[in-house]
Enzyme design. Structure first.
Site: not given
Length: 427
Positions: A173, A313, A324, A345, A350, A413
């Protein structure tokens, strides 16, 4: 070494919020959700039956010559993720007028990202063989060059005759933010006068939805898709999968000025780090997130208090959002309460490998228009004790404010973290 200044001279977007930049931006400011029932396949047997899909995608709109049947055939034969990339690139290249001028195409590169690549192509080809094993291996000769994650960059290069640096970027991502950082570095180092950069993803097929479902990563709020993505809310239950393509033209400032290009904004820094913690989970203390923001700020020659807006994010997952938020609080200190923070998002879903380019585009528009898009779907009292709600998450409504400098975070990831910083262009 004296770095060249890098500006943004073209934008393109094919997304769940619309298929042109202005529509996407206005829908984001209005807090429109791109989520709805899945139409790409029959999802009735899946735990998650909704997604943020691109609506009414028409490949014929993005052909160089609409009457050229060969071009249309080749376009349709490419994987959907590549089609999204080509569509966004066409918009951005035409928006920039880069190739209308006497620009040397040997000096223009393509650095384009995808986290997964041609998932649908892989699924189709592998499934076809599994269904008919008696025939033996009968894969299409187009299977590999259609599936691989770098092929969108190759298609863009071939279509426009761009012979500069050309490659794909894969870091889950964080992919398209890494692509943007690479493009920024190639231009500021003088390795190219311009780079066509961004990301594309098309994961809304059985393997994508089923795979993320098995990880318990996706929201299963099937009764209310539009409100399912709710970053930083206590009731969040996973991310909403999205798709699309986003493209930006990064160009050396003097080259852009010499040809009279319009300039949307300036790119001034980028940072990368690793969580070195877990293959899918972010570090609970936000160590990698804090480090990547710090590195981007240092690369830009700034201090934390210079940042006005962070497009986080913020995926709407139970573990990711608090870490975060903690990273922002730890790095920015008292200035964390003067920032605007938002997760777009909540509207786009996403978009995986395309999400960094999408959110960098939102940061550029925020600087240009002095307005911050919202984090939608937060309800009064829906608070997580692990999150400091004294920070301004720009819940539910866009907020007008001066945005001179904006930072965009993406985490992938594998523990991949990437942040990029843009600023209002002032000459």
């Amino acid at each position: 070494m004296d770095f060249k200044r890098v500006v943004v001279t073209g934008l393109g977007a094919v997304t769940p919020l619309g298929s042109d930049v202005e529509t996407v931006w206005q829908n984001a400011l209005a807090g429109v959700s791109g989520a709805g029932p899945i139409t790409h396949f029959d999802a009735s047997d899946f735990k998650t039956k909704f997604a943020c899909e691109v609506k009414d995608f028409d490949p014929t709109k993005y052909l160089t010559n609409p009457d050229d049947r060969k071009e249309l055939r080749e376009f349709k034969r490419s994987d959907l993720y590549t089609q999204y990339a080509l569509a966004a690139a066409k918009q951005a290249i035409e928006d920039s007028n880069l190739l209308v001028d006497s620009t040397d195409r040997n000096d223009v590169g393509v650095i384009f990202a995808s986290g997964i690549g041609g998932l649908h192509t892989f699924e189709e080809q592998a499934g076809e063989y599994a269904l008919h094993p008696e025939r033996g291996p009968m894969y299409s000769p187009f299977f590999i060059p259609t599936m691989i994650a770098d092929i969108a960059a190759g298609h863009i290069s071939v279509k426009y005759g761009l012979r500069g640096p050309n490659f794909g970027v894969v870091s889950a991502c964080a992919s398209s933010t890494n692509a943007l950082i690479d493009a920024f570095n190639y231009v500021r180092l003088g390795k190219a006068c311009a780079i066509v950069t961004g990301g594309a993803e098309a994961p809304i097929f059985p393997a994508g939805v089923g795979g993320f479902n098995s990880m318990h990563a996706l929201s299963t709020r099937n009764d209310s898709p539009e409100t399912a993505s709710r970053p930083f809310s206590a009731s969040r239950d996973g991310f909403v999968i999205g798709e699309g393509g986003v493209c930006l033209i990064f160009e050396e400032l003097e080259h852009a000025l010499a040809r009279g290009a319009k300039i949307y904004g300036e790119v001034i820094g980028g940072g990368m780090s690793a969580d070195a913690y877990h293959i899918t989970a972010t570090h609970p203390e936000g160590l990698g997130a804090k480090l990547v923001m710090q590195r981007a700020i240092e690369d830009a020659g700034l201090k934390p208090q210079d940042i006005d807006y962070i497009n986080v994010h913020g995926t709407s997952t139970p573990v990711g959002d608090p870490s975060e938020a903690k990273a922002i609080a730890d790095l920015f200190g008292e200035h964390a309460y003067k920032l605007n923070i938002s997760s777009t998002k909540s509207m786009t879903g996403h978009m995986l490998g395309a999400t960094g380019a999408m959110e960098a585009l939102f940061c550029i528009k925020a600087c240009q228009d002095d307005i911050v898009p919202p984090t939608i779907n937060h309800e009064d009292g829906d608070n997580d004790e692990k999150i400091d709600y004294n920070m301004n998450f720009t819940f539910n409504k866009a907020q007008k404010r001066t945005v001179n400098i904006a930072l965009s975070n993406t985490f992938g990831f594998g523990g991949h973290n990437a942040s990029i910083i843009v600023k209002k262009f002032k000459g």
